[in-house]
Design an enzyme around this catalytic site. Structure first.
Site, PDB file in Angstrom:
ATOM      1  N   HIS A   1      19.347 -77.975  47.778  1.00  0.00           N
ATOM      2  CA  HIS A   1      20.211 -76.986  48.298  1.00  0.00           C
ATOM      3  C   HIS A   1      21.694 -77.868  48.519  1.00  0.00           C
ATOM      4  O   HIS A   1      21.716 -78.978  48.418  1.00  0.00           O
ATOM      5  CB  HIS A   1      19.846 -76.716  50.091  1.00  0.00           C
TER       6      HIS A   1
ATOM      7  N   GLU B   1      23.543 -78.429  50.790  1.00  0.00           N
ATOM      8  CA  GLU B   1      24.015 -79.458  51.754  1.00  0.00           C
ATOM      9  C   GLU B   1      23.348 -80.804  51.418  1.00  0.00           C
ATOM     10  O   GLU B   1      23.959 -81.603  51.748  1.00  0.00           O
ATOM     11  CB  GLU B   1      23.330 -79.070  53.250  1.00  0.00           C
TER      12      GLU B   1
ATOM     13  N   CYS C   1      19.422 -74.286  56.639  1.00  0.00           N
ATOM     14  CA  CYS C   1      18.049 -74.220  56.993  1.00  0.00           C
ATOM     15  C   CYS C   1      17.675 -75.308  57.669  1.00  0.00           C
ATOM     16  O   CYS C   1      18.385 -76.310  58.037  1.00  0.00           O
ATOM     17  CB  CYS C   1      17.458 -74.041  55.566  1.00  0.00           C
TER      18      CYS C   1
ATOM     19  N   CYS D   1      17.807 -78.609  55.894  1.00  0.00           N
ATOM     20  CA  CYS D   1      19.133 -79.267  55.839  1.00  0.00           C
ATOM     21  C   CYS D   1      19.515 -79.541  57.080  1.00  0.00           C
ATOM     22  O   CYS D   1      20.543 -80.568  57.225  1.00  0.00           O
ATOM     23  CB  CYS D   1      20.068 -78.063  55.274  1.00  0.00           C
TER      24      CYS D   1
END
Length: 162
Positions: free
Chosen positions: A62, A64, A92, A95
């Site tokens: 992801h 992040e 999420c 993260c």
């Protein structure tokens, strides 16, 4: 004369625009358009990334996570005390946990994520007693642009295995 809060707002806006640029680049690669930027205590961008889960065949890639990894590598530490993270979509749970672990000072995000969010939606990671660090959280930053980009991406790909 620019007041400290005004200067922060101007800097902040430019960092979210950089995150949106990373999200646009992710979309062009066929990734869900999410971008993230890590900024040091002096206001300098130390890392930026867009989603790369498909490209890297890695469900943890992801925006992040990738930005945090790059910033930690650049600093030579697993902690980013005093750093800020700008991300186009509510992180999420995975993260959010990484953000807490990295000791990010402030999290700024754009669009809310009712389906997979882990900050204000769903797991609400920062509210759990097991969360050892809670950043300041600011939501809704450039939310309209981030939401429009996400909606357009998914409308274009309806019927695929996203």
């Amino acid at each position: 004369m620019v007041m400290a809060g005004q200067r922060h707002a101007m800097t902040f806006k430019s960092h979210m625009m950089t995150a949106l640029d990373e999200a646009r680049a992710a979309a062009l690669r066929g990734e869900v358009p999410v971008g993230a930027v890590v900024v040091d205590p002096n206001g300098q961008v130390v890392a930026k990334a867009g989603n790369r889960t498909r490209e890297l065949n890695d469900p943890t890639a992801h925006a992040e996570i990738l930005a945090l990894r790059a910033a930690c590598a650049a600093k030579g530490s697993e902690r980013l005390v005093g750093h800020d993270l700008y991300v186009t979509l509510e992180p999420c749970a995975m993260c959010a946990s990484a953000i807490a672990g990295a000791r990010i000072a402030r999290l700024y995000y754009g669009a809310s994520d009712p389906k997979s969010g882990g900050v204000a939606q769903g797991a609400r990671v920062f509210t759990h007693p097991q969360c050892h660090h809670v950043p300041e959280v600011y939501d809704g930053i450039a939310a309209r642009e981030a939401e429009e980009m996400l909606k357009a991406f998914f409308q274009d790909r309806r019927g695929t295995d996203l």
